[in-house]
Motif scaffolding. Structure first.
Motif, PDB file in Angstrom:
ATOM      1  N   TYR A 297       3.647   5.821   2.397  1.00 32.82           N
ATOM      2  CA  TYR A 297       2.244   5.779   2.789  1.00 32.82           C
ATOM      3  C   TYR A 297       1.986   6.730   3.943  1.00 32.82           C
ATOM      4  O   TYR A 297       2.781   6.844   4.869  1.00 32.82           O
ATOM      5  CB  TYR A 297       1.864   4.360   3.210  1.00 32.82           C
ATOM      6  CG  TYR A 297       0.464   4.262   3.771  1.00 32.82           C
ATOM      7  CD1 TYR A 297      -0.616   4.169   2.922  1.00 32.82           C
ATOM      8  CD2 TYR A 297       0.245   4.294   5.145  1.00 32.82           C
ATOM      9  CE1 TYR A 297      -1.902   4.102   3.423  1.00 32.82           C
ATOM     10  CE2 TYR A 297      -1.045   4.220   5.652  1.00 32.82           C
ATOM     11  CZ  TYR A 297      -2.108   4.122   4.792  1.00 32.82           C
ATOM     12  OH  TYR A 297      -3.372   4.063   5.288  1.00 32.82           O
TER      13      TYR A 297
ATOM     14  N   ILE B 131       0.863  -1.165   0.000  1.00 31.52           N
ATOM     15  CA  ILE B 131       0.000   0.000   0.000  1.00 31.52           C
ATOM     16  C   ILE B 131       0.905   1.222   0.000  1.00 31.52           C
ATOM     17  O   ILE B 131       2.021   1.181   0.492  1.00 31.52           O
ATOM     18  CB  ILE B 131      -0.972   0.023   1.204  1.00 31.52           C
ATOM     19  CG1 ILE B 131      -0.215   0.002   2.525  1.00 31.52           C
ATOM     20  CG2 ILE B 131      -1.958  -1.123   1.121  1.00 31.52           C
ATOM     21  CD1 ILE B 131      -1.092   0.171   3.748  1.00 31.52           C
TER      22      ILE B 131
ATOM     23  N   GLU C 237      -6.173   9.867  -2.259  1.00 26.24           N
ATOM     24  CA  GLU C 237      -6.464   8.833  -3.267  1.00 26.24           C
ATOM     25  C   GLU C 237      -7.939   8.461  -3.264  1.00 26.24           C
ATOM     26  O   GLU C 237      -8.532   8.243  -4.334  1.00 26.24           O
ATOM     27  CB  GLU C 237      -5.593   7.595  -3.028  1.00 26.24           C
ATOM     28  CG  GLU C 237      -4.134   7.805  -3.344  1.00 26.24           C
ATOM     29  CD  GLU C 237      -3.898   8.236  -4.777  1.00 26.24           C
ATOM     30  OE1 GLU C 237      -4.351   7.537  -5.699  1.00 26.24           O
ATOM     31  OE2 GLU C 237      -3.264   9.295  -4.977  1.00 26.24           O
TER      32      GLU C 237
ATOM     33  N   TRP D 192      -2.257  10.618   2.331  1.00 24.60           N
ATOM     34  CA  TRP D 192      -2.166  10.062   0.979  1.00 24.60           C
ATOM     35  C   TRP D 192      -3.394   9.208   0.689  1.00 24.60           C
ATOM     36  O   TRP D 192      -3.987   9.291  -0.385  1.00 24.60           O
ATOM     37  CB  TRP D 192      -0.890   9.238   0.828  1.00 24.60           C
ATOM     38  CG  TRP D 192      -0.794   8.552  -0.492  1.00 24.60           C
ATOM     39  CD1 TRP D 192      -0.310   9.066  -1.656  1.00 24.60           C
ATOM     40  CD2 TRP D 192      -1.213   7.224  -0.807  1.00 24.60           C
ATOM     41  NE1 TRP D 192      -0.404   8.138  -2.675  1.00 24.60           N
ATOM     42  CE2 TRP D 192      -0.961   7.004  -2.169  1.00 24.60           C
ATOM     43  CE3 TRP D 192      -1.784   6.197  -0.070  1.00 24.60           C
ATOM     44  CZ2 TRP D 192      -1.248   5.805  -2.800  1.00 24.60           C
ATOM     45  CZ3 TRP D 192      -2.078   5.005  -0.707  1.00 24.60           C
ATOM     46  CH2 TRP D 192      -1.806   4.826  -2.061  1.00 24.60           C
ATOM     47  N   GLU D 193      -3.800   8.386   1.673  1.00 20.95           N
ATOM     48  CA  GLU D 193      -4.955   7.513   1.488  1.00 20.95           C
ATOM     49  C   GLU D 193      -6.232   8.321   1.273  1.00 20.95           C
ATOM     50  O   GLU D 193      -7.050   7.994   0.411  1.00 20.95           O
ATOM     51  CB  GLU D 193      -5.112   6.593   2.701  1.00 20.95           C
ATOM     52  CG  GLU D 193      -6.187   5.562   2.520  1.00 20.95           C
ATOM     53  CD  GLU D 193      -6.213   4.557   3.655  1.00 20.95           C
ATOM     54  OE1 GLU D 193      -6.807   3.501   3.441  1.00 20.95           O
ATOM     55  OE2 GLU D 193      -5.679   4.833   4.740  1.00 20.95           O
TER      56      GLU D 193
ATOM     57  N   SER E  99      -1.776   8.527   6.063  1.00 22.91           N
ATOM     58  CA  SER E  99      -3.241   8.589   6.053  1.00 22.91           C
ATOM     59  C   SER E  99      -3.713   9.712   5.133  1.00 22.91           C
ATOM     60  O   SER E  99      -4.751   9.597   4.479  1.00 22.91           O
ATOM     61  CB  SER E  99      -3.794   8.770   7.462  1.00 22.91           C
ATOM     62  OG  SER E  99      -3.256   9.933   8.060  1.00 22.91           O
TER      63      SER E  99
END
Length: 75
Positions: free
Chosen positions: A63, A28, A71, A67-68, A65
């Protein structure tokens, strides 16, 4: 041996162990941040282990949070 070469070397060495021990590799994070040959080795390892059914090893590379969330919003 520079950092990129070292990463690719160790990933190739671990890849043999993944196959022998039925480990499935997944990642991830933002793979675009990796150097080209390291990314290539990593994608090769992921493809080679995708049918393994034992332990799932999930690596978080580049990675966060934030970035998540970014996305998820893009999708």
């Amino acid at each position: 041996m520079n950092q990129e070469e070292r990463y690719a070397y160790y990933l190739a060495a671990f890849q043999r162990g993944f196959a022998q021990n039925n480990i499935r590799l997944n990642v991830i994070g933002d793979l675009e941040m990796l150097p080209a040959n390291a990314k290539s080795e990593l994608l090769s390892a992921i493809a080679e282990t995708e049918k393994n059914s034992g332990l799932n090893l999930i690596m978080a590379l580049s990675y966060s949070s934030r970035w998540e969330i970014v996305e998820a919003v893009k999708k």
